[in-house]
Design a protein around this motif. Structure first.
Motif, short mmCIF file in Angstrom:
data_model
loop_
_atom_site.label_atom_id
_atom_site.label_comp_id
_atom_site.label_asym_id
_atom_site.label_seq_id
_atom_site.Cartn_x
_atom_site.Cartn_y
_atom_site.Cartn_z
N ASP A 1 0.85 -1.20 0.00
CA ASP A 1 0.00 0.00 0.00
C ASP A 1 0.88 1.24 0.00
O ASP A 1 1.84 1.35 0.77
CB ASP A 1 -0.91 0.01 1.24
CG ASP A 1 -1.94 -1.10 1.19
OD1 ASP A 1 -2.33 -1.48 0.07
OD2 ASP A 1 -2.34 -1.59 2.27
N THR B 1 -1.21 4.39 3.93
CA THR B 1 -1.80 3.57 4.99
C THR B 1 -1.56 4.22 6.34
O THR B 1 -0.67 5.07 6.47
CB THR B 1 -1.24 2.13 4.98
OG1 THR B 1 -1.94 1.35 5.95
CG2 THR B 1 0.23 2.12 5.30
N ASN B 2 -2.34 3.81 7.31
CA ASN B 2 -2.06 4.23 8.68
C ASN B 2 -1.79 3.00 9.54
O ASN B 2 -1.86 3.04 10.76
CB ASN B 2 -3.23 5.06 9.25
CG ASN B 2 -4.52 4.27 9.30
OD1 ASN B 2 -4.56 3.10 8.89
ND2 ASN B 2 -5.57 4.90 9.81
N GLN B 3 -1.50 1.89 8.88
CA GLN B 3 -1.23 0.62 9.55
C GLN B 3 0.25 0.24 9.39
O GLN B 3 0.99 0.86 8.61
CB GLN B 3 -2.09 -0.49 8.92
CG GLN B 3 -3.58 -0.23 8.95
CD GLN B 3 -4.12 -0.23 10.36
OE1 GLN B 3 -3.78 -1.11 11.15
NE2 GLN B 3 -4.94 0.77 10.68
N SER B 4 0.65 -0.79 10.10
CA SER B 4 1.99 -1.33 9.93
C SER B 4 2.14 -1.86 8.50
O SER B 4 1.17 -2.33 7.90
CB SER B 4 2.26 -2.47 10.90
OG SER B 4 2.20 -2.02 12.22
N VAL B 5 3.31 -1.75 7.98
CA VAL B 5 3.57 -2.18 6.61
C VAL B 5 4.57 -3.34 6.63
O VAL B 5 5.59 -3.27 7.31
CB VAL B 5 4.14 -1.01 5.76
CG1 VAL B 5 4.52 -1.50 4.37
CG2 VAL B 5 3.15 0.12 5.69
#
Length: 181
Positions: free
Chosen positions: A150, A153-157
């Protein structure tokens, strides 16, 4: 020899004793070419020579191949069979070769990968000598392929992907640079 009548015949005969095998030299490349010393040029000239100051050279051959010959007797057997060996009619050779990208074989050209230059010589007493040089051809930079990542994102990558190269991968480094505000 002397017969019963006292007549003699004499004959002198010289014998040359050659206990040394032929001396082989690979002058280009003058050492194994691996890692950062791998060949990446478009054309390269391979050179080798033989010397036998004793009985003289009966046979001199070379082979550029990806085939692995680990023992001297394996090289001798291969050279004497003659398959894919080039006979040299002088005491030295100089052979230019085009180096190409990829790993698909093309007649008369050397593609990326691990290669060997083999020399073989036999003198007139039958003594044999062999020499080999290892070299890698690496014309292209490694290929990188990333799985779906992605871009926002605002999540872990999790970064997943593959790196490939005809001569192998030494390491992979990932650098993450935050987007400036």
């Amino acid at each position: 020899a002397k017969d019963n009548a006292g007549r003699e015949t004499k004959q002198d005969y010289s014998i040359f004793c050659d206990t040394e095998k032929p001396a082989l030299s690979i002058t280009n490349p003058d050492s194994d070419l691996t890692g950062e010393k791998s060949l990446s040029v478009s054309n390269y000239t391979f050179r080798g020579s033989v010397n036998d100051s004793g009985s003289g050279v009966q046979s001199f051959k070379y082979k550029i191949s990806q085939e692995v010959h680990t023992a001297d007797n394996d090289m001798v057997t291969s050279a004497e069979a003659g398959t894919n060996w080039e006979t040299v009619t002088t005491s030295s050779f100089s052979v230019p070769k085009e180096l190409i990208e990829g790993t698909t074989a093309q007649t008369g050209k050397i593609h990326e990968g691990k290669w060997y230059l083999y020399l073989y010589a036999k003198d007139k007493t039958g003594a044999t000598a062999t020499e080999k040089r290892l070299f890698w051809v690496d014309k292209k930079s490694p290929a990188l392929t990333f799985d779906n990542i992605d871009s926002v994102t605002n999540q872990s990558v999790v970064v997943k992907g593959t790196a490939s190269d005809a001569t192998g991968i030494k390491d992979v480094a990932v650098k993450i640079t935050p987007k400036p505000d």
